[in-house]
Design a protein around this motif. Structure first.
Motif, short mmCIF file in Angstrom:
data_model
loop_
_atom_site.label_atom_id
_atom_site.label_comp_id
_atom_site.label_asym_id
_atom_site.label_seq_id
_atom_site.Cartn_x
_atom_site.Cartn_y
_atom_site.Cartn_z
N ARG A 32 -12.57 7.28 -7.39
CA ARG A 32 -11.25 6.71 -7.12
C ARG A 32 -11.22 5.28 -7.61
O ARG A 32 -12.21 4.57 -7.56
N VAL A 33 -10.07 4.86 -8.14
CA VAL A 33 -9.87 3.48 -8.58
C VAL A 33 -9.00 2.78 -7.53
O VAL A 33 -7.93 3.27 -7.18
N HIS A 34 -9.50 1.65 -7.03
CA HIS A 34 -8.80 0.90 -6.00
C HIS A 34 -8.45 -0.49 -6.51
O HIS A 34 -9.05 -0.98 -7.47
N ALA A 35 -7.52 -1.12 -5.83
CA ALA A 35 -7.18 -2.53 -6.08
C ALA A 35 -7.57 -3.33 -4.85
O ALA A 35 -7.42 -2.86 -3.72
N ALA A 36 -8.11 -4.51 -5.09
CA ALA A 36 -8.50 -5.39 -3.99
C ALA A 36 -8.01 -6.79 -4.30
O ALA A 36 -7.93 -7.19 -5.47
N GLY A 47 -12.24 -9.44 -2.42
CA GLY A 47 -12.26 -9.67 -1.00
C GLY A 47 -13.03 -8.53 -0.35
O GLY A 47 -13.49 -7.61 -1.03
N PRO A 48 -13.16 -8.53 0.98
CA PRO A 48 -13.97 -7.53 1.65
C PRO A 48 -13.36 -6.14 1.72
O PRO A 48 -14.06 -5.16 1.93
N ARG A 49 -12.04 -6.02 1.52
CA ARG A 49 -11.36 -4.73 1.65
C ARG A 49 -10.40 -4.51 0.49
O ARG A 49 -9.82 -5.44 -0.05
N THR A 50 -10.22 -3.24 0.14
CA THR A 50 -9.22 -2.88 -0.86
C THR A 50 -7.84 -2.98 -0.22
O THR A 50 -7.73 -3.16 0.98
N LEU A 51 -6.80 -2.82 -1.02
CA LEU A 51 -5.44 -2.87 -0.49
C LEU A 51 -5.16 -1.70 0.46
O LEU A 51 -4.28 -1.80 1.31
N CYS A 52 -5.93 -0.62 0.36
CA CYS A 52 -5.76 0.51 1.27
C CYS A 52 -6.68 0.41 2.48
O CYS A 52 -6.66 1.29 3.34
N GLY A 53 -7.50 -0.64 2.54
CA GLY A 53 -8.34 -0.87 3.71
C GLY A 53 -9.78 -0.44 3.61
O GLY A 53 -10.54 -0.59 4.56
N LYS A 54 -10.22 0.08 2.46
CA LYS A 54 -11.62 0.49 2.32
C LYS A 54 -12.51 -0.72 2.05
O LYS A 54 -12.10 -1.68 1.42
N GLU A 78 -7.57 4.99 -18.66
CA GLU A 78 -8.46 6.15 -18.68
C GLU A 78 -8.74 6.70 -17.28
O GLU A 78 -9.23 7.81 -17.13
N TYR A 79 -8.38 5.93 -16.25
CA TYR A 79 -8.58 6.38 -14.87
C TYR A 79 -7.26 6.65 -14.15
O TYR A 79 -7.21 6.71 -12.93
N ALA A 80 -6.20 6.87 -14.89
CA ALA A 80 -4.88 7.10 -14.29
C ALA A 80 -4.87 8.29 -13.34
O ALA A 80 -4.15 8.29 -12.35
N SER A 81 -5.68 9.28 -13.59
CA SER A 81 -5.68 10.48 -12.74
C SER A 81 -6.41 10.29 -11.42
O SER A 81 -6.31 11.15 -10.54
N VAL A 82 -7.14 9.19 -11.26
CA VAL A 82 -7.92 9.00 -10.03
C VAL A 82 -7.59 7.69 -9.31
O VAL A 82 -8.37 7.21 -8.51
N ILE A 83 -6.40 7.13 -9.57
CA ILE A 83 -6.04 5.90 -8.86
C ILE A 83 -5.76 6.22 -7.40
O ILE A 83 -5.31 7.32 -7.07
N CYS A 84 -6.02 5.27 -6.55
CA CYS A 84 -5.75 5.43 -5.12
C CYS A 84 -4.23 5.33 -4.91
O CYS A 84 -3.63 4.30 -5.23
N PRO A 85 -3.62 6.37 -4.36
CA PRO A 85 -2.17 6.32 -4.17
C PRO A 85 -1.76 5.26 -3.15
O PRO A 85 -0.68 4.68 -3.25
N ASP A 86 -2.62 4.97 -2.18
CA ASP A 86 -2.29 3.95 -1.18
C ASP A 86 -2.33 2.56 -1.78
O ASP A 86 -1.46 1.74 -1.51
N CYS A 87 -3.35 2.26 -2.60
CA CYS A 87 -3.39 0.96 -3.29
C CYS A 87 -2.20 0.82 -4.22
O CYS A 87 -1.58 -0.24 -4.29
N ASP A 88 -1.89 1.91 -4.92
CA ASP A 88 -0.76 1.88 -5.86
C ASP A 88 0.55 1.60 -5.12
O ASP A 88 1.38 0.82 -5.58
N ALA A 89 0.73 2.21 -3.96
CA ALA A 89 1.95 2.00 -3.18
C ALA A 89 2.08 0.55 -2.71
O ALA A 89 3.16 -0.01 -2.72
N VAL A 90 0.97 -0.07 -2.34
CA VAL A 90 1.00 -1.47 -1.92
C VAL A 90 1.39 -2.37 -3.08
O VAL A 90 2.19 -3.29 -2.93
N ILE A 91 0.86 -2.09 -4.25
CA ILE A 91 1.18 -2.91 -5.43
C ILE A 91 2.63 -2.74 -5.83
O ILE A 91 3.29 -3.70 -6.23
N GLU A 92 3.16 -1.54 -5.69
CA GLU A 92 4.54 -1.27 -6.09
C GLU A 92 5.56 -1.95 -5.18
O GLU A 92 6.70 -2.16 -5.58
N THR A 93 5.17 -2.30 -3.95
CA THR A 93 6.13 -2.94 -3.03
C THR A 93 6.17 -4.42 -3.20
O THR A 93 5.40 -5.06 -3.76
#
Length: 93
Positions: A32-36, A47-54, A78-93
């Motif tokens: 999974r690809v996350h944003a932090a 930081g210590p946690r991703t945008l989804c809390g991991k 190249e990792y579009a199929s495995v992005i974290c939907p929760d991180c993506d939702a946080v970035i989109e808002t």
């Protein structure tokens, strides 16, 4: 929002018997690809946690920097199929 750092959650290593001809150090697949958020005072550390809390402790930091490509998505294509939907939702808002 502060600097975003892309991190990879990797598949767990599988304990297998290594034969003499098997190369060591092969990369584990990205699960999974996350944003932090970036750590204060540095653009490359997370930081210590991703945008989804991991927890980011066991994750691998990507070379991809969303701030260097403002018109591109926050994740490497190249990792579009495995992005974290929760991180993506946080970035989109």
């Amino acid at each position: 929002m502060s600097e975003i750092v892309v991190v990879y959650e990797l598949d767990k290593p599988v304990t297998t018997r290594v034969s003499p001809g098997t190369p060591r150090g092969e990369k584990r697949p990205v699960r999974r690809v996350h944003a932090a958020p970036g750590a204060p005072g540095t653009a490359a550390a997370t930081g210590p946690r991703t945008l989804c809390g991991k927890d980011t402790f066991a994750m691998e930091t990507a070379d991809w920097r969303p701030s260097e490509a403002p018109t591109a998505p926050w994740y490497p294509l190249e990792y579009a199929s495995v992005i974290c939907p929760d991180c993506d939702a946080v970035i989109e808002t």
